[in-house]
Each structure stands twice: as C-alpha cells, then as structure tokens.
Write a protein that holds these residues in place. Structure first.
Motif, PDB file in Angstrom:
ATOM      1  N   UNK A  79       7.962 -28.188   7.689  1.00 43.97           N
ATOM      2  CA  UNK A  79       7.960 -28.290   6.225  1.00 43.97           C
ATOM      3  C   UNK A  79       8.624 -27.078   5.582  1.00 43.97           C
ATOM      4  N   UNK A  80       8.350 -25.888   6.100  1.00 36.68           N
ATOM      5  CA  UNK A  80       8.971 -24.680   5.543  1.00 36.68           C
ATOM      6  C   UNK A  80      10.489 -24.750   5.670  1.00 36.68           C
ATOM      7  N   UNK A  81      10.969 -25.247   6.804  1.00 36.32           N
ATOM      8  CA  UNK A  81      12.421 -25.377   7.006  1.00 36.32           C
ATOM      9  C   UNK A  81      13.019 -26.389   6.041  1.00 36.32           C
ATOM     10  N   UNK A  82      12.316 -27.520   5.846  1.00 34.82           N
ATOM     11  CA  UNK A  82      12.803 -28.535   4.913  1.00 34.82           C
ATOM     12  C   UNK A  82      12.868 -27.984   3.496  1.00 34.82           C
ATOM     13  N   UNK A  83      11.830 -27.265   3.088  1.00 33.63           N
ATOM     14  CA  UNK A  83      11.792 -26.732   1.729  1.00 33.63           C
ATOM     15  C   UNK A  83      12.823 -25.629   1.538  1.00 33.63           C
ATOM     16  N   UNK A  84      13.133 -24.923   2.615  1.00 32.48           N
ATOM     17  CA  UNK A  84      14.198 -23.917   2.531  1.00 32.48           C
ATOM     18  C   UNK A  84      15.543 -24.598   2.314  1.00 32.48           C
ATOM     19  N   UNK A 136      12.591 -19.537   0.184  1.00 36.41           N
ATOM     20  CA  UNK A 136      13.445 -18.839   1.134  1.00 36.41           C
ATOM     21  C   UNK A 136      12.525 -17.936   1.942  1.00 36.41           C
ATOM     22  N   UNK A 137      12.903 -17.651   3.155  1.00 38.31           N
ATOM     23  CA  UNK A 137      12.057 -16.762   3.943  1.00 38.31           C
ATOM     24  C   UNK A 137      12.870 -16.063   5.019  1.00 38.31           C
ATOM     25  N   UNK A 138      12.349 -14.898   5.387  1.00 40.73           N
ATOM     26  CA  UNK A 138      12.848 -14.109   6.500  1.00 40.73           C
ATOM     27  C   UNK A 138      11.615 -13.745   7.325  1.00 40.73           C
ATOM     28  N   UNK A 139      11.805 -13.091   8.476  1.00 42.39           N
ATOM     29  CA  UNK A 139      10.621 -12.679   9.245  1.00 42.39           C
ATOM     30  C   UNK A 139       9.685 -11.741   8.481  1.00 42.39           C
ATOM     31  N   UNK A 140      10.156 -11.167   7.384  1.00 42.07           N
ATOM     32  CA  UNK A 140       9.336 -10.178   6.682  1.00 42.07           C
ATOM     33  C   UNK A 140       8.833 -10.632   5.313  1.00 42.07           C
ATOM     34  N   UNK A 141       9.380 -11.710   4.751  1.00 39.95           N
ATOM     35  CA  UNK A 141       8.897 -12.115   3.440  1.00 39.95           C
ATOM     36  C   UNK A 141       9.232 -13.572   3.146  1.00 39.95           C
ATOM     37  N   UNK A 142       8.456 -14.146   2.207  1.00 37.13           N
ATOM     38  CA  UNK A 142       8.683 -15.503   1.704  1.00 37.13           C
ATOM     39  C   UNK A 142       8.940 -15.406   0.211  1.00 37.13           C
ATOM     40  N   UNK A 143       9.920 -16.151  -0.274  1.00 33.33           N
ATOM     41  CA  UNK A 143      10.246 -16.189  -1.699  1.00 33.33           C
ATOM     42  C   UNK A 143      10.037 -17.605  -2.213  1.00 33.33           C
ATOM     43  N   UNK A 144       9.248 -17.751  -3.264  1.00 36.34           N
ATOM     44  CA  UNK A 144       9.038 -19.052  -3.914  1.00 36.34           C
ATOM     45  C   UNK A 144      10.106 -19.192  -4.994  1.00 36.34           C
ATOM     46  N   UNK A 145      11.065 -20.093  -4.800  1.00 36.17           N
ATOM     47  CA  UNK A 145      12.187 -20.230  -5.723  1.00 36.17           C
ATOM     48  C   UNK A 145      11.997 -21.385  -6.702  1.00 36.17           C
ATOM     49  N   UNK A 146      11.202 -22.397  -6.301  1.00 37.33           N
ATOM     50  CA  UNK A 146      11.000 -23.552  -7.182  1.00 37.33           C
ATOM     51  C   UNK A 146       9.528 -23.964  -7.158  1.00 37.33           C
ATOM     52  N   UNK A 147       8.672 -23.230  -7.876  1.00 38.46           N
ATOM     53  CA  UNK A 147       7.253 -23.572  -7.896  1.00 38.46           C
ATOM     54  C   UNK A 147       6.978 -24.964  -8.468  1.00 38.46           C
ATOM     55  N   UNK A 148       7.876 -25.462  -9.343  1.00 39.15           N
ATOM     56  CA  UNK A 148       7.645 -26.789  -9.936  1.00 39.15           C
ATOM     57  C   UNK A 148       7.646 -27.879  -8.867  1.00 39.15           C
ATOM     58  N   UNK A 149       8.561 -27.789  -7.910  1.00 44.80           N
ATOM     59  CA  UNK A 149       8.605 -28.795  -6.851  1.00 44.80           C
ATOM     60  C   UNK A 149       7.385 -28.700  -5.946  1.00 44.80           C
ATOM     61  N   UNK A 150       6.939 -27.488  -5.669  1.00 43.65           N
ATOM     62  CA  UNK A 150       5.725 -27.325  -4.869  1.00 43.65           C
ATOM     63  C   UNK A 150       4.515 -27.860  -5.639  1.00 43.65           C
ATOM     64  N   UNK A 151       4.497 -27.602  -6.940  1.00 38.54           N
ATOM     65  CA  UNK A 151       3.378 -28.073  -7.752  1.00 38.54           C
ATOM     66  C   UNK A 151       3.294 -29.606  -7.730  1.00 38.54           C
TER      67      UNK A 151
END
Length: 233
Positions: free
Chosen positions: A201-206, A212-227
């Motif tokens: 799921x994380x890969x699909x959402x990316x 977006x994510x790296x081994x050190x952090x996750x960035x929420x770019x579209x909270x509306x879609x997650x909501x």
C-alpha cells in the motif's frame, strides 16, 4: 540552562501531567525521581518485569508494544516528550504486560511506584488529572483494537499516517513529514498488518503521489486522499 537541578525541574514543567502545578510540587517530584538516558533500540522494560516505576519522557520517543503468543509484535503507542508511561503500575499492575523501547536517544525521569502513589494521595488535583490520563489511554487503545477487528487494511494504514502527521508532523515546503524514523515493519506492527501488505500500500500511494518516503522519513503529500480511505462505513 544552569545547574542540573534547575535543568531537571525545567524538563518536569514540560511533562503534560504536571503542567500548571504549584512550583513547590515540582521540587517534590524532583526529589523522588531519577534521570536515565536510553539509546535508540534500547529496551526500557520487557513483559513480565516488575511494575515498580512510572516513567516521564524529557526528550525523545518511546514505543509501547505487546508481544503475542506467536511472537508477533503489535505497537500500541508511540510516545513523545511530555508523555508518561508505565502508569498502570499505579493502577495495580504487578508485572509489565507490555514492552517499552526507545526509538531514538531518549531522556527519562523515573519515579518509583510507591513515591508516585504517595504524590497522588497527597495531591488530589493531580490524582484527578492522572485518572483522566489513564482513561484516555484506555479509550484510545479500545478504538485501535476496534479498527484492527473491523476496518480494512488500507483504512487502518491511512488512519495511522494521518494520526502520526497530526501528532508528529512538521511542515516543510511540500507536504507534512513525520519527525521520526519508521520502517515498514514498524508501520505494519502499528496496524496489525503483515510487512508485505503495508509495503504494498505504501508503494502504491507513493506512485499516486499521496506520500513519499525514504529509509529515514515519510512525507504526507495528499492528506485528502488518505482521509477518503478512512471514511469507509
């Protein structure tokens, strides 16, 4: 910041449970607590350990989790500066049912259970705040367990990311990045999913540009879609 004693009391002012209490009471807490530093990945206590103290986070993050009979880890909470944990020792717990681990270098104030109980008995206003804290923790846990039983995998994962963004999010130029390091396995442990499922799921959402994510952090770019994913019946 001055002498170590003054520095310790300054940190005690940041503990949520103690905010707004009289200055004299900070001195009592200071006398009956000690400080300890835990490194990233270091275990603070394990299931079965004596429930002999209450812990206050001066700085850092702590993961509270339970280990199933099959050896699988389920993360109950990630706590940050100002939070307390191990509070069930005061509510009658004799042995720890959960595991506590430092997620980064973490500074703790540790108060023996008997001293903490005495403090609550002598300070009724503090006892009331403590009861509310325990009740809120139990309510949050019940909600999470209901999600595990009745919500789909993407809903659980989306809810988790939105919750972490609200609690730990920081806003750079684009999106909200989570101020913590979380592996896919740790995210899976927090949602009761297999690591492969969470990663899918994380890969699909990316790819969709939602996160977006790296081994050190996750960035929420579209909270509306997650909501939207959290609004299933």
């Amino acid at each position: 910041m001055g002498k170590p004693e003054a520095q310790k009391i300054w940190y005690l002012h940041k503990i949520n449970l103690f905010q707004g209490i009289p200055d004299a009471d900070y001195l009592i807490i200071d006398r009956h607590s000690r400080e300890k530093i835990f490194q990233r990945g270091e275990i603070i206590y394990l299931p079965g350990a004596p429930a002999s103290a209450v812990y206050m986070i001066k700085r850092g993050k702590v993961k509270i989790s339970r280990i199933t009979e099959g050896g699988k880890e389920f993360t109950i909470a990630i706590l940050k500066e100002g939070d307390i944990f191990g509070e069930m020792a005061v509510a009658g717990e004799e042995e720890r049912e959960e595991q506590a681990m430092a997620m980064e270098e973490t500074y703790l104030c540790i108060m023996p259970r008997d001293d903490f109980q005495r403090l609550l008995q002598e300070k009724p206003y503090l006892s009331l705040k403590f009861i509310k804290l325990v009740g809120l923790r139990r309510k949050i846990l019940e909600i999470r367990l209901k999600d595990l039983l009745f919500k789909s995998a993407p809903t659980r994962l989306a809810r988790l990311l939105l919750f972490l963004a609200e609690e730990y999010g920081q806003a750079p130029s684009e999106g909200t990045w989570l101020a913590m390091r979380l592996s896919h396995q740790e995210i899976a442990n927090m949602t009761g999913l297999a690591r492969e499922t969470a990663s899918t799921f994380l890969s699909e959402w990316k790819k969709e540009g939602w996160i977006d994510y790296t081994p050190r952090q996750i960035v929420i770019k579209s909270p509306k879609n997650l909501q939207m994913l959290t609004e299933e019946p």
